[in-house]
Design a protein around this motif. Sequence first.
Motif, PDB file in Angstrom:
ATOM      1  N   ASN A 101     -23.567  49.877  -9.597  1.00 23.01           N
ATOM      2  CA  ASN A 101     -24.415  50.944  -9.066  1.00 23.01           C
ATOM      3  C   ASN A 101     -25.341  50.327  -8.015  1.00 23.01           C
ATOM      4  N   GLU A 102     -25.078  50.633  -6.753  1.00 25.68           N
ATOM      5  CA  GLU A 102     -25.809  49.987  -5.665  1.00 25.68           C
ATOM      6  C   GLU A 102     -27.280  50.388  -5.629  1.00 25.68           C
ATOM      7  N   LEU A 103     -27.586  51.638  -5.990  1.00 28.86           N
ATOM      8  CA  LEU A 103     -28.987  52.068  -6.029  1.00 28.86           C
ATOM      9  C   LEU A 103     -29.752  51.258  -7.065  1.00 28.86           C
ATOM     10  N   HIS A 104     -29.157  51.093  -8.233  1.00 26.17           N
ATOM     11  CA  HIS A 104     -29.811  50.319  -9.286  1.00 26.17           C
ATOM     12  C   HIS A 104     -29.998  48.863  -8.858  1.00 26.17           C
ATOM     13  N   MET A 105     -28.987  48.297  -8.222  1.00 28.31           N
ATOM     14  CA  MET A 105     -29.086  46.903  -7.777  1.00 28.31           C
ATOM     15  C   MET A 105     -30.204  46.739  -6.752  1.00 28.31           C
ATOM     16  N   GLU A 106     -30.302  47.684  -5.822  1.00 28.33           N
ATOM     17  CA  GLU A 106     -31.342  47.599  -4.793  1.00 28.33           C
ATOM     18  C   GLU A 106     -32.730  47.746  -5.409  1.00 28.33           C
ATOM     19  N   PHE A 107     -32.863  48.705  -6.317  1.00 32.23           N
ATOM     20  CA  PHE A 107     -34.159  48.908  -6.967  1.00 32.23           C
ATOM     21  C   PHE A 107     -34.571  47.681  -7.774  1.00 32.23           C
ATOM     22  N   LEU A 108     -33.642  47.160  -8.558  1.00 28.87           N
ATOM     23  CA  LEU A 108     -33.962  46.009  -9.400  1.00 28.87           C
ATOM     24  C   LEU A 108     -34.261  44.767  -8.561  1.00 28.87           C
ATOM     25  N   SER A 109     -33.619  44.644  -7.410  1.00 26.70           N
ATOM     26  CA  SER A 109     -33.918  43.516  -6.525  1.00 26.70           C
ATOM     27  C   SER A 109     -35.362  43.578  -6.035  1.00 26.70           C
ATOM     28  N   LEU A 110     -35.834  44.783  -5.735  1.00 22.90           N
ATOM     29  CA  LEU A 110     -37.231  44.941  -5.325  1.00 22.90           C
ATOM     30  C   LEU A 110     -38.178  44.655  -6.484  1.00 22.90           C
ATOM     31  N   SER A 111     -37.803  45.126  -7.663  1.00 29.15           N
ATOM     32  CA  SER A 111     -38.614  44.846  -8.842  1.00 29.15           C
ATOM     33  C   SER A 111     -38.691  43.344  -9.088  1.00 29.15           C
ATOM     34  N   GLU A 112     -37.554  42.668  -8.943  1.00 23.72           N
ATOM     35  CA  GLU A 112     -37.512  41.211  -9.115  1.00 23.72           C
ATOM     36  C   GLU A 112     -38.423  40.518  -8.106  1.00 23.72           C
ATOM     37  N   LEU A 113     -38.407  41.011  -6.869  1.00 26.71           N
ATOM     38  CA  LEU A 113     -39.248  40.421  -5.829  1.00 26.71           C
ATOM     39  C   LEU A 113     -40.721  40.513  -6.201  1.00 26.71           C
ATOM     40  N   LEU A 114     -41.145  41.690  -6.644  1.00 25.16           N
ATOM     41  CA  LEU A 114     -42.554  41.878  -6.995  1.00 25.16           C
ATOM     42  C   LEU A 114     -42.946  41.034  -8.205  1.00 25.16           C
ATOM     43  N   VAL A 115     -42.038  40.905  -9.155  1.00 26.23           N
ATOM     44  CA  VAL A 115     -42.318  40.058 -10.321  1.00 26.23           C
ATOM     45  C   VAL A 115     -42.445  38.597  -9.899  1.00 26.23           C
ATOM     46  N   GLU A 116     -41.573  38.159  -8.997  1.00 30.27           N
ATOM     47  CA  GLU A 116     -41.646  36.773  -8.528  1.00 30.27           C
ATOM     48  C   GLU A 116     -42.977  36.506  -7.821  1.00 30.27           C
ATOM     49  N   VAL A 117     -43.420  37.450  -7.001  1.00 34.59           N
ATOM     50  CA  VAL A 117     -44.709  37.281  -6.318  1.00 34.59           C
ATOM     51  C   VAL A 117     -45.839  37.217  -7.346  1.00 34.59           C
ATOM     52  N   SER A 118     -45.793  38.117  -8.328  1.00 37.69           N
ATOM     53  CA  SER A 118     -46.816  38.127  -9.372  1.00 37.69           C
ATOM     54  C   SER A 118     -46.840  36.806 -10.137  1.00 37.69           C
TER      55      SER A 118
END
Length: 416
Positions: free
Chosen positions: A281-298
């Motif tokens: 599911n490409e939408l889920h992958m894109e969303f989770l990639s953004l979530s991962e990015l924000l978690v990494e920054v945090s």
Amino acid sequence: MEGLKKLEQVQRTIHVLQSIGIINPSKTNNDSERFLANFTLLLIQHCGELDISAKCQLIAEHMAKISTAYLMGALQCISGEGENQIESAVSLHCYHKEDPAPVQSISDEMAMVGLDAMLRASSTLEDFCRSYFMFHKMDGNQPESIFRHLPMLSFTESYIYQLDNLNEKLLQLPTGEVTVLDRDYDEDERSLSATSVRMLRRDPFRPLVILLEHHGLLTERIKEEFRCGEEYWALERKLCCALMSDNEISIEDAIRAIHLKSFDYRVLNLLLYHMRGEKVNELHMEFLSLSELLVEVSDDLFDYEEDILNNNFNILRMFVKYYGASAAPANLAKFITEAEEKYDRLLKELGPELSLKYQKRCEEATREGGKTSGPPLGTWHVPMVVEDEAKYRTEFSTSSRPRGQSVNKLLLNRHE
């Protein structure tokens, strides 16, 4: 006559192996069947006092030590094309007890993990089950959902952690003006870093790729994420070497690195799709990639001081180096805000049920992280930046302040 007798013996053996299910005619060709038959005949040949059980034990003990390179060397030696081929192949591919490095593989092509890597991977696996299973309509709190796929997920994540640990060890070695993989090592450094360099200079994911391919789980998307992992480690070494040498860095490299950093989560997610026979599911992958990015920054903000001391990649370190101490927080705030705006847009596209589930999981993770008051998803806190890292490390080494104890926090309002 002797040749016909041997051929008849091979054919009888093939029929026996087929009758007991060892050979499946629909999945093997004639050459494979003959090889297995000859191998079986070799096992039953008389050889001193060895019985069948002892022969099988010998094979189990030594088969993993025999790599393709070893056999090619043996072939050349037997055919007279090289005198030292077997010896050199053995020295390259067999297990060395004197190697103290954490990854000690019997063969360069055999994927193996240590207990330390498994322990380090456990928190990631727990978070993956609780945060990602919902995107597959699975319950991360149900044991049957977890354990059905846990062996492959756990092994894969542990293998990645093991490589990451090797990369971190390289970052802590003195580097001078070049990246650690490119320099010549002094003798006293060689024993510490030899295995790390050997693993990371070559194709570090090859053993895992072979394993996944053997189990029918390798896809081009997974291979691409492995390449992203290699790129991330290379960028981490490049950037951290530059900081330690007080050289300029590229902010594009830093932003690329923070986007690549959670490649392991994407590997696990793609594996889960494939194991369940689902289309990605490409939408889920894109969303989770953004979530991962924000978690990494945090995480980088929380670990900022620790990462300075250990010379680990940290996005705030990179922003301070590129923009300067005074401008770095504002530029990082802009970067976070842009990512959150896209995150919020994609969150709405998930649908109300999945969106609500994921938000609840985020709130749960925030509470588990120690946040007991204020906004449910917490707020962004940027620690006081360190302008002179070398001086900070020197001062820390002579002080008694515990690692990770931040001082004078600056509040960055979270985008609502």
